[in-house]
Enzyme design. Structure first.
Site, PDB file in Angstrom:
ATOM      1  N   ASP A   8       0.667  -1.221  -0.104  1.00  0.00           N
ATOM      2  CA  ASP A   8       0.038  -0.050  -0.005  1.00  0.00           C
ATOM      3  C   ASP A   8       0.946   1.326   0.064  1.00  0.00           C
ATOM      4  O   ASP A   8       1.564   1.693   1.017  1.00  0.00           O
ATOM      5  CB  ASP A   8      -0.937  -0.052   1.300  1.00  0.00           C
ATOM      6  CG  ASP A   8      -1.916  -1.160   1.032  1.00  0.00           C
ATOM      7  OD1 ASP A   8      -1.415  -2.266   0.680  1.00  0.00           O
ATOM      8  OD2 ASP A   8      -2.954  -1.037   1.646  1.00  0.00           O
ATOM      9  N   GLU A  39      -4.340   1.904  -2.894  1.00  0.00           N
ATOM     10  CA  GLU A  39      -5.523   2.313  -2.350  1.00  0.00           C
ATOM     11  C   GLU A  39      -5.488   3.663  -1.597  1.00  0.00           C
ATOM     12  O   GLU A  39      -6.468   4.322  -1.106  1.00  0.00           O
ATOM     13  CB  GLU A  39      -6.386   1.349  -1.762  1.00  0.00           C
ATOM     14  CG  GLU A  39      -5.534   0.930  -0.177  1.00  0.00           C
ATOM     15  CD  GLU A  39      -6.673   0.217   0.683  1.00  0.00           C
ATOM     16  OE1 GLU A  39      -7.797   0.052   0.621  1.00  0.00           O
ATOM     17  OE2 GLU A  39      -5.937   0.119   1.960  1.00  0.00           O
ATOM     18  N   ASN A  40      -4.209   3.765  -0.922  1.00  0.00           N
ATOM     19  CA  ASN A  40      -4.002   5.223  -0.228  1.00  0.00           C
ATOM     20  C   ASN A  40      -3.093   6.083  -0.804  1.00  0.00           C
ATOM     21  O   ASN A  40      -2.421   6.949  -0.269  1.00  0.00           O
ATOM     22  CB  ASN A  40      -3.313   4.622   1.342  1.00  0.00           C
ATOM     23  CG  ASN A  40      -4.022   3.509   1.922  1.00  0.00           C
ATOM     24  OD1 ASN A  40      -3.635   2.391   1.905  1.00  0.00           O
ATOM     25  ND2 ASN A  40      -5.357   3.666   2.343  1.00  0.00           N
ATOM     26  N   ASN A  67     -10.675  -1.374   0.343  1.00  0.00           N
ATOM     27  CA  ASN A  67     -11.530  -0.587   0.857  1.00  0.00           C
ATOM     28  C   ASN A  67     -11.481   0.825   0.552  1.00  0.00           C
ATOM     29  O   ASN A  67     -12.729   1.479   0.517  1.00  0.00           O
ATOM     30  CB  ASN A  67     -11.595  -0.703   2.240  1.00  0.00           C
ATOM     31  CG  ASN A  67     -10.571  -0.820   2.963  1.00  0.00           C
ATOM     32  OD1 ASN A  67      -9.453  -1.283   2.611  1.00  0.00           O
ATOM     33  ND2 ASN A  67     -10.593  -0.073   4.132  1.00  0.00           N
ATOM     34  N   HIS A  68     -10.274   1.516   0.347  1.00  0.00           N
ATOM     35  CA  HIS A  68     -10.105   2.819   0.427  1.00  0.00           C
ATOM     36  C   HIS A  68     -10.359   3.468  -1.198  1.00  0.00           C
ATOM     37  O   HIS A  68     -10.194   4.490  -1.369  1.00  0.00           O
ATOM     38  CB  HIS A  68      -8.855   3.353   0.896  1.00  0.00           C
ATOM     39  CG  HIS A  68      -8.878   3.272   2.501  1.00  0.00           C
ATOM     40  ND1 HIS A  68      -9.655   4.401   3.049  1.00  0.00           N
ATOM     41  CD2 HIS A  68      -8.358   2.711   3.278  1.00  0.00           C
ATOM     42  CE1 HIS A  68      -9.363   4.397   4.240  1.00  0.00           C
ATOM     43  NE2 HIS A  68      -8.625   3.199   4.587  1.00  0.00           N
ATOM     44  N   HIS A 150      -6.863  -8.492  -0.100  1.00  0.00           N
ATOM     45  CA  HIS A 150      -6.604  -7.028   0.805  1.00  0.00           C
ATOM     46  C   HIS A 150      -7.825  -7.359   2.028  1.00  0.00           C
ATOM     47  O   HIS A 150      -9.009  -7.586   2.027  1.00  0.00           O
ATOM     48  CB  HIS A 150      -7.595  -5.955  -0.164  1.00  0.00           C
ATOM     49  CG  HIS A 150      -7.099  -4.692   0.600  1.00  0.00           C
ATOM     50  ND1 HIS A 150      -5.847  -4.127   0.572  1.00  0.00           N
ATOM     51  CD2 HIS A 150      -8.008  -3.766   1.276  1.00  0.00           C
ATOM     52  CE1 HIS A 150      -5.975  -3.217   1.277  1.00  0.00           C
ATOM     53  NE2 HIS A 150      -7.286  -2.771   1.597  1.00  0.00           N
ATOM     54  N   HIS A 175      -3.326  -4.523   3.264  1.00  0.00           N
ATOM     55  CA  HIS A 175      -4.456  -3.672   3.974  1.00  0.00           C
ATOM     56  C   HIS A 175      -4.059  -3.487   5.387  1.00  0.00           C
ATOM     57  O   HIS A 175      -4.298  -2.140   5.922  1.00  0.00           O
ATOM     58  CB  HIS A 175      -5.747  -4.375   4.098  1.00  0.00           C
ATOM     59  CG  HIS A 175      -6.845  -3.837   4.989  1.00  0.00           C
ATOM     60  ND1 HIS A 175      -7.327  -2.690   4.687  1.00  0.00           N
ATOM     61  CD2 HIS A 175      -7.312  -4.162   6.177  1.00  0.00           C
ATOM     62  CE1 HIS A 175      -8.038  -2.266   5.748  1.00  0.00           C
ATOM     63  NE2 HIS A 175      -7.920  -3.116   6.708  1.00  0.00           N
ATOM     64  N   HIS A 177      -0.874  -2.717   6.513  1.00  0.00           N
ATOM     65  CA  HIS A 177       0.118  -1.967   6.408  1.00  0.00           C
ATOM     66  C   HIS A 177       1.266  -2.023   7.125  1.00  0.00           C
ATOM     67  O   HIS A 177       2.188  -1.534   7.531  1.00  0.00           O
ATOM     68  CB  HIS A 177      -0.267  -0.436   6.902  1.00  0.00           C
ATOM     69  CG  HIS A 177      -0.959   0.095   5.654  1.00  0.00           C
ATOM     70  ND1 HIS A 177      -1.344   1.497   5.574  1.00  0.00           N
ATOM     71  CD2 HIS A 177      -1.798  -0.307   4.623  1.00  0.00           C
ATOM     72  CE1 HIS A 177      -2.158   1.910   4.712  1.00  0.00           C
ATOM     73  NE2 HIS A 177      -2.636   0.561   3.988  1.00  0.00           N
TER      74      HIS A 177
HETATM   75 FE   LIG Z   1      -4.216   0.439   2.692  1.00  0.00          FE
HETATM   76 FE   LIG Z   2      -7.220  -1.265   2.842  1.00  0.00          FE
END
Ligand SMILES: [Fe+2]
Ligand SMILES: [Fe+2]
Length: 259
Positions: A8, A39-40, A67-68, A150, A175, A177
């Site tokens: 990520d 995603e981030n 999810n992000h 994830h 996910h 991290h």
């Molecule tokens: Fe993430």
């Molecule tokens: Fe995530």
């Protein structure tokens, strides 16, 4: 074939770390194909068309997410049309975007599937059933399949790894991290790690300014979160795959500091 999977990418620091560290990593490990979870990537929350272009420009072939992915609403039409940016496949039918892609790289077909866990996460469709269906479909096209799973729960990711062992080249967890030290080749030849970790600010709580998260735990009140500043870390794995068999022979964890 050697595949680099970058965990990520969080915010500006994560993107800068990738820009600076990716070229030497690619040449040192003789990497052929690069996947990153993005995603981030846009300020810690979601992705935008511009940020994705920046990531592709440094030599990343596929961006996965989780999810992000929906955090930047203006990016949804872009996610719907650019098939190199994946959202988890097991969102309900009708959700925009793609959950898998087949890339042709120097004549070799590489498939990437993105799945979301559903333990302590949004209650999406079953990643095991949806994932297996997609693997069976893609195996008609290529036996080189990499999965970004994830998920929050270690058990769900480990169980999924064994569930698809021997059918795919790698299952890479994302996910949390936080990089786990359990990278291995499963008995059937699938490379596996529960979580590859994050590429973002080193002094942070999973990418966010630590004092804001401490405050959140102390007071249980919603508040604004900012991506932390300072030095970065670059977390990834290098997976070595026998292209003919689609099985992996090695997986190595990387964690580098930036600058
Ligand atoms: Fe993430
Ligand atoms: Fe995530």
């Amino acid at each position: 074939m050697k595949v680099l999977f970058i965990g990520d990418i969080v915010g500006n620091i994560g993107r800068s770390a990738v820009k600076v560290l990716l070229p030497p990593v690619v040449s040192r490990y003789k990497i052929d194909f690069v996947i990153a979870n993005g995603e981030n990537a846009a300020g810690g929350f979601g992705i935008t068309e511009q940020v994705a272009a920046e990531i592709f420009n440094v030599g990343i072939h596929v961006i996965t997410s989780g999810n992000h992915i929906w955090d930047k609403k203006e990016a949804i039409p872009f996610i719907a049309k650019d098939h190199r940016v994946l959202r988890p496949l097991n969102y309900p039918p009708g959700v925009p975007g793609s959950g898998s892609v087949v890339c042709s790289h120097h004549g070799v077909k590489v498939a990437v599937i993105n799945l979301s866990g559903r333990v302590f996460m949004t209650s999406v469709d079953c990643p095991f059933r949806v994932g297996m269906g997609e693997i069976e479909r893609l195996l008609n096209d290529t036996n080189l399949i990499i999965i970004d799973f994830h998920g929050e729960a270690t058990s769900e990711k480990i169980a999924f790894g064994y569930y698809v062992d021997g059918k795919v080249s790698a299952v890479i967890g994302t996910h949390t991290h936080v990089q786990t030290a359990d990278e291995k080749i499963l008995p059937g030849g699938t490379a596996y790690i529960t979580d590859v970790g994050m590429t973002g600010p080193a002094v942070s709580v999973i990418g966010i300014e630590k004092d804001q998260i401490i405050e959140r735990f102390l007071y249980q009140m919603p508040r604004k979160f900012d991506t932390a500043k300072g030095n970065g870390i670059f977390s990834a794995v290098v997976v070595e795959i026998d292209e003919k068999k689609g099985k992996s022979t090695a997986i190595q964890r990387l964690q580098l500091t930036y600058p």
